[in-house]
Scaffold this active site. Structure first.
Site, PDB file in Angstrom:
ATOM      1  N   ASP A   1       0.857  -1.171   0.000  1.00 67.65           N
ATOM      2  CA  ASP A   1       0.000   0.000   0.000  1.00 67.65           C
ATOM      3  C   ASP A   1       0.899   1.229   0.000  1.00 67.65           C
ATOM      4  OD1 ASP A   1       0.986   0.101   2.585  1.00 67.65           O
ATOM      5  OD2 ASP A   1      -0.913  -0.383   3.548  1.00 67.65           O
TER       6      ASP A   1
ATOM      7  N   SER B   1      -6.103 -12.582   4.680  1.00 59.56           N
ATOM      8  CA  SER B   1      -5.380 -11.749   3.727  1.00 59.56           C
ATOM      9  C   SER B   1      -5.119 -10.371   4.320  1.00 59.56           C
ATOM     10  CB  SER B   1      -6.180 -11.631   2.424  1.00 59.56           C
ATOM     11  OG  SER B   1      -7.431 -11.013   2.671  1.00 59.56           O
ATOM     12  N   TYR B   2      -4.392  -9.558   3.570  1.00 60.48           N
ATOM     13  CA  TYR B   2      -4.031  -8.213   4.048  1.00 60.48           C
ATOM     14  C   TYR B   2      -5.304  -7.431   4.355  1.00 60.48           C
ATOM     15  CZ  TYR B   2      -1.439  -3.806   4.257  1.00 60.48           C
ATOM     16  OH  TYR B   2      -0.880  -2.623   4.664  1.00 60.48           O
ATOM     17  N   PRO B   3      -5.428  -6.902   5.591  1.00 61.53           N
ATOM     18  CA  PRO B   3      -6.715  -6.321   5.996  1.00 61.53           C
ATOM     19  C   PRO B   3      -6.899  -4.851   5.653  1.00 61.53           C
ATOM     20  CG  PRO B   3      -5.261  -6.411   7.884  1.00 61.53           C
ATOM     21  CD  PRO B   3      -4.489  -6.989   6.725  1.00 61.53           C
TER      22      PRO B   3
END
Length: 675
Positions: free
Chosen positions: A120, A329-331
């Protein structure tokens, strides 16, 4: 054999990735930094690297900190306005120097740097920090980054064999945001604090400003004023009831209600005079309750607060811990659509061993699977939040971890299910010149609701048979009186929804901004009170109909959602919070610092940087110019803010609540009962 240095954003991610790539427990070495280990192993990358000696290590978040040069750091070292142009220095944070030294040491003999930070904006910027430190030690390093959204073994291998470049546009956007937050926050914070502290001992704390923090406070105070200024209005309406086959059917008025008593009285008398009702429509048709969309960060925070009894910041912390353990998974994602390339059935299969939802998951694999609905959002970085591996109850550290993990799993399984199906029957009647209707629902197939208990969809009372054109004398016609009620204080799900809709913060930072206004004691939180949930809802019967009689009914609003809302927190502003918002609003400039418009515009500019439509330096200058104008106005009218803070609004009819932990008072409205 060439050496590759891999650097993750967290020690837990470094350990998990190293164990996957090593194929066994890798050799570990201590570093000079607490919690950070170096893991040594061999791995065969795709060309041109090939078989390499690998050292995997990590940072712990950002390595660098930004601050004004020393001569501008004192509170009274310069006029606050000077901070819009004061020189800024970027240096390794004192607490992170050992981590930076470890990266430099390991980079000296490496061929390439492989960055494994989160995919991100913040992760990209942290990757650039790592890159700068490593390149200072070894200017010949080749720099790559891994693109991954979970730490499942197969996913990690794909990321290791398909490296990409750092996205400098994302790095530029974060750098711009950091500079803007520092300059704007420091200048307004000093202005507020230095001018308000002399007003009294209760104002001796730092009175901070943040370009996301103040609009968030503004939403809370705006709702407070809506409650304070609320004036209830009386309305009247007509209801018709008919008893058939031992079933009492309530027909609702098509006009709903009117605020003119005389008009309703005239219409009601016409209904009474007509005696007989006529059935004008009987319709039964299929209906569905759609299964939920794939889970995003904002939805996880909202629903976690509403359904799980946890504040949004805690929900995100628990979700990140589940991610680092490899369970989900990536939150942090804005995406609510699954890519067709993701093997959803393989993910479902991992859940078949669970005692609670395993049988349901097996049913999906045996023919009940449906491709999830696709929402409108895709951040092109991460898939929706979903379970990656099965976690038994014993594998999860706390009850909070179990609740969040169960919610993520059940939401995912619900997304892969069929919509709930039923039949809705509508009966419309005419009495005098007025139209009324009754509605009944029969749920035929629960489908996703069998695994997703967080939503309710129940069959209503069965409606007896009516025929179009038939006439009957109603058992009762009644005219009722009610009153409009004020809104409730903002709950956390409502506040997050407002922030999301107005571009205040990102999905990754909303919980932090809410926590900050609580920390600064601009607002307090309390569980939504029983009185606020129930209301009084007394309805006074004005007259009776054929075969009927006057009566009083007592009920409560929103019956189906009461259990969910018991754990929700509501936000109440402190007198200081109200004073700050009132002070800025009374200055009379637009856009106000307590409104979302300036920050929303800044977030749109950040997006433009990420998309390559603007440069970071241009955005910094544009945004500083806008805020400098507001700062100049604020400085000129600072007495307005001081007056509001010295004599905060506390009109008659409102109670101040003092707390042992705070020198401030918290205000709430004492209002008539809600009807």
């Amino acid at each position: 054999m060439s050496k590759i240095l891999c650097v993750a954003e967290k020690p837990s991610i470094a350990k998990a990735v190293a164990e996957h790539l090593a194929g066994q427990r890798p050799n570990s070495r201590r570093t000079g930094a607490n919690y950070v280990m170096n893991y040594d192993f061999s791995f065969s990358f795709d060309p041109p690297w090939g078989n390499c000696s690998v050292t995997m290590t990590s940072v712990i978040g950002h390595l660098h900190s930004q601050d004004f040069v020393q001569e501008y750091r004192g509170w009274k070292s310069c006029p606050p306005s000077a901070l819009f142009e004061a020189p800024i220095e970027n240096s390794v944070d004192d607490k992170k120097k050992a981590i930076a030294e470890n990266i430099g040491k390991e980079a000296r003999h490496a061929k390439a740097l492989f960055i494994w930070t989160d995919c991100d904006r913040e992760g990209e910027y942290i990757g650039s920090e790592v890159s700068r430190i490593a390149l200072r030690a070894n200017p010949n390093l080749e720099v790559k980054r891994a693109k991954f959204s979970n730490i499942e073994r197969a996913h990690v291998f794909r990321a290791a064999r398909n490296p990409i470049h750092l996205d400098e546009r994302l790095v530029d956007a974060v750098a711009a945001r950091i500079e803007l937050d520092l300059r704007i926050g420091a200048s307004f914070t000093r202005l507020q604090t230095l001018n308000l502290q002399p007003l009294g001992p209760e104002l001796q704390n730092v009175i901070s400003y943040g370009s996301c923090q103040f609009p968030t406070l503004g939403f809370v105070v705006d709702r407070y004023f809506r409650i304070r200024n609320f004036v209830p209005e009386t309305f009247w309406y007509i209801r018709v009831t008919h008893l058939r086959d031992d079933i009492s059917v309530n027909f609702s008025w098509r006009r709903v209600h009117l605020f003119d008593r005389m008009a309703v009285t005239i219409l009601f008398e016409r209904c009474i005079t007509s005696h007989t009702a006529k059935v004008t429509k009987v319709q039964t048709k299929p209906t569905s309750k759609w299964r939920p969309l794939p889970l995003t960060t904002v939805e996880l925070q909202k629903l976690g607060s509403r359904l799980l009894g946890m504040d949004s910041q805690r929900v995100m912390k628990v979700a990140e811990e589940l991610y680092t353990k490899g369970f989900i998974s990536y939150p942090r994602t804005e995406t609510d659509q699954f890519d067709r390339g993701i093997d959803l059935r393989a993910l479902i299969e991992k859940q078949t061993m669970d005692g609670s939802w395993g049988a349901y998951a097996q049913g999906l694999l045996e023919g009940n699977f449906r491709q999830p609905r696709a929402g409108r959002n895709n951040d092109q970085a991460h898939p929706p939040i979903h379970p990656v591996s099965y976690a038994s109850g014993n594998a999860l550290a706390t009850n909070e971890h179990r609740r969040v993990y169960e919610f993520v799993v059940r939401r995912f399984l619900a997304c892969c299910s069929e919509d709930a199906k039923g039949e809705v029957t509508t009966i419309e009647i005419e009495l005098g010149d007025e139209n009324f209707h009754a509605r009944g629902l029969l749920v035929r197939e629960r489908n996703y609701l069998d695994v997703y208990p967080y939503e309710r969809w129940d069959s209503s009372q069965h409606l007896p048979n009516f025929t179009v054109g038939e006439q009957f004398v109603p058992s009762e016609a009644i005219m009722l009186e009610g009153q409009t009620g004020p809104p409730g204080y903002l709950t956390e799900p409502e506040l997050i929804a407002l922030m999301d809709a107005n571009g205040i913060g990102t999905d990754a930072t909303m919980a932090e901004h809410i926590a900050k206004i609580r920390e600064r004691e601009y607002v307090m939180c309390r569980p939504r009170s029983e009185a606020a949930r129930n209301g009084d809802n007394n309805e006074r019967a004005v007259g009776g109909g054929r075969g009927g009689r006057g009566m009083r009914e007592t009920g409560s609003r929103g019956g189906g959602g009461r259990r969910d809302r018991n754990a929700m927190l509501e936000f109440i502003p402190s007198t200081l919070g109200v004073a700050l918002v009132e002070g800025y609003n009374n200055m009379g400039f637009e856009p106000s610092l307590t409104k979302p418009f300036l920050r929303k515009e800044m977030e749109l500019k950040m997006k433009a940087i990420c998309e390559g439509r603007k440069s970071g330096s241009d955005v910094v200058q544009e945004s500083l110019g806008q805020y400098r104008e507001v700062f100049t106005t604020t400085s000129r009218k600072i007495d307005v803010l001081k007056t509001a803070s010295a004599t905060p609004s506390n009109p008659n009819g409102f109670t101040t609540i003092s707390t042992k932990s705070s020198p401030y008072h918290f205000v709430h409205a004492t209002l008539p009962p809600t009807h």
